[in-house]
Motif scaffolding. Structure first.
Motif, PDB file in Angstrom:
ATOM      1  N   GLY A 218       0.828  -1.209   0.000  1.00 38.02           N
ATOM      2  CA  GLY A 218       0.000   0.000   0.000  1.00 38.02           C
ATOM      3  C   GLY A 218       0.859   1.255   0.000  1.00 38.02           C
ATOM      4  O   GLY A 218       0.565   2.232  -0.696  1.00 38.02           O
ATOM      5  N   LEU A 219       1.931   1.217   0.767  1.00 41.37           N
ATOM      6  CA  LEU A 219       2.864   2.354   0.788  1.00 41.37           C
ATOM      7  C   LEU A 219       3.446   2.592  -0.599  1.00 41.37           C
ATOM      8  O   LEU A 219       3.503   3.733  -1.080  1.00 41.37           O
ATOM      9  CB  LEU A 219       4.050   2.029   1.709  1.00 41.37           C
ATOM     10  CG  LEU A 219       4.029   2.430   3.161  1.00 41.37           C
ATOM     11  CD1 LEU A 219       5.289   1.922   3.835  1.00 41.37           C
ATOM     12  CD2 LEU A 219       3.941   3.932   3.299  1.00 41.37           C
ATOM     13  N   ALA A 220       3.892   1.491  -1.216  1.00 43.79           N
ATOM     14  CA  ALA A 220       4.551   1.614  -2.526  1.00 43.79           C
ATOM     15  C   ALA A 220       3.573   2.127  -3.585  1.00 43.79           C
ATOM     16  O   ALA A 220       3.961   2.899  -4.474  1.00 43.79           O
ATOM     17  CB  ALA A 220       5.149   0.273  -2.938  1.00 43.79           C
ATOM     18  N   GLU A 221       2.296   1.719  -3.482  1.00 46.37           N
ATOM     19  CA  GLU A 221       1.300   2.224  -4.452  1.00 46.37           C
ATOM     20  C   GLU A 221       1.169   3.740  -4.341  1.00 46.37           C
ATOM     21  O   GLU A 221       1.108   4.444  -5.351  1.00 46.37           O
ATOM     22  CB  GLU A 221      -0.064   1.573  -4.175  1.00 46.37           C
ATOM     23  CG  GLU A 221      -0.177   0.169  -4.702  1.00 46.37           C
ATOM     24  CD  GLU A 221      -1.547  -0.425  -4.399  1.00 46.37           C
ATOM     25  OE1 GLU A 221      -1.998  -1.257  -5.199  1.00 46.37           O
ATOM     26  OE2 GLU A 221      -2.149  -0.073  -3.354  1.00 46.37           O
ATOM     27  N   VAL A 222       1.121   4.240  -3.098  1.00 48.51           N
ATOM     28  CA  VAL A 222       0.984   5.688  -2.909  1.00 48.51           C
ATOM     29  C   VAL A 222       2.257   6.403  -3.372  1.00 48.51           C
ATOM     30  O   VAL A 222       2.195   7.457  -4.014  1.00 48.51           O
ATOM     31  CB  VAL A 222       0.644   6.006  -1.431  1.00 48.51           C
ATOM     32  CG1 VAL A 222       0.741   7.497  -1.151  1.00 48.51           C
ATOM     33  CG2 VAL A 222      -0.751   5.510  -1.104  1.00 48.51           C
TER      34      VAL A 222
END
Ligand SMILES: NC(=O)c1ccc[n+]([C@@H]2O[C@H](COP(=O)([O-])OP(=O)(O)OC[C@H]3O[C@@H](n4cnc5c(N)ncnc54)[C@H](OP(=O)(O)O)[C@@H]3O)[C@@H](O)[C@H]2O)c1
Length: 280
Positions: A218-222
């Protein structure tokens, strides 16, 4: 207010030194080369010489996997040195601020950990940091701030900086889809630390992470969205990646204790956006 920063070349230590220097505070900032915290006599001498109101202990043995085979090395920096700092702080009447980690928990929770939840570190690193918490709290006035997945500051050594670099390079980025974290932006950790000190808040343990939680995926998507890249994310599971030291699977931390004092931690998406802007 006179500050002594230890571990001044690390992510948090360098950012703290920069912030306090910019504000024009009275500051003694010592890197490992200038003060090796495993040298007890040197610790006492440095604290006596600096006569700080506040010691900001930003030093740590953070090599989580290496610590599994080097308990004495991890304990020397993360625990015994903290004992020396606590005693030295008591000697000069200074407040000790020390930083700890989500690794003091086992990661089996299903809702964000609070400060008084039972600890159960599964790694040598986590155990050494837990002992360090106990020893820091022996200082007459001390704060232990538990931070997590720290990023920002002049150094670019964090996992988040590695994800940013890989996404920018266009290489596939491998990220955990089943490890939940509440990351901590150093600038927000510094703000919260300075707020606790200026409020003369009750001593003890505080969780200090950006609000909310997500998986590394989720962090990497943002991050990808903020960078405007199409970089490919490859979701991996913790069980599929051999790691020497166990990592807590679920480690969202609750900032409720800080919040009760009126110290609000910005959300992690906002923190990531500010971090990426600061690097442009
Ligand atoms: N990074 C994270 O994701 C994370 C997560 C949870 C908690 N924390 C905690 O947050 C705090 C700050 O972490 P950070 O990311 O800023 O760490 P960092 O970037 O690894 O910096 C730690 C600093 O401590 C120094 N140090 C190591 N051994 C020392 C010794 N014997 N004497 C004096 N200094 C010594 C290191 O020196 P060298 O530069 O020479 O190596 C380094 O500059 C630590 O308490 C850490 O445990 C960090």
């Amino acid at each position: 207010m006179r500050y002594l920063v230890t571990g001044a070349a690390g992510q948090l230590g360098a950012a703290f030194s920069r912030r306090l220097g910019t504000r024009g505070d009275d500051l003694v900032a010592l890197t490992r080369r200038e003060l090796d915290l495993t040298d007890s006599a040197a610790v006492v001498a440095a604290v006596v010489a600096a006569r700080p109101d506040t010691i900001l202990n930003c030093a740590a043995y953070n090599a989580v996997d290496q610590a599994e085979d080097d308990a004495s090395g991890a304990l020397a920096v993360n625990a015994f040195a903290v004992h020396d700092l606590a005693r030295a702080a008591a000697g000069v009447g200074a407040t000790l601020v020390h930083y700890s980690t989500d690794f003091v928990f086992d990661g089996m929770a299903t809702s964000p950990y609070r400060e008084d939840d039972p600890t159960n570190p599964r790694s040598v690193y986590g155990q050494s940091k837990l002992v360090g918490e106990w020893l820091a709290l022996e200082a007459p006035r001390s704060y232990v701030l538990r931070v997590e997945s720290l990023f920002g500051g002049p150094a670019t050594r964090s996992s988040i900086d590695r994800i940013i670099a890989t996404l920018r390079s266009g290489e596939p980025t491998r990220v955990f889809i089943d490890r939940v974290v509440s990351p901590s932006y150093v600038e927000d950790v510094i703000d919260a630390t300075l707020a606790l000190l200026s409020l003369d808040a009750p001593g003890g343990i505080y969780h200090c992470v950006n609000s909310g939680s997500t998986t590394w995926h989720g962090l990497a998507e943002v991050i990808a969205r903020l960078l405007g890249t199409q970089g490919a994310l490859e979701a991996v599971r913790m069980d599929d990646v051999p790691m020497r030291a166990p990592r807590p699977r679920y480690c969202a931390l609750s900032n409720a204790r800080l919040g009760a004092l009126g110290v609000e931690m910005p959300g992690w998406q906002d923190a990531l956006a500010r971090h990426i802007r600061s690097r442009d």
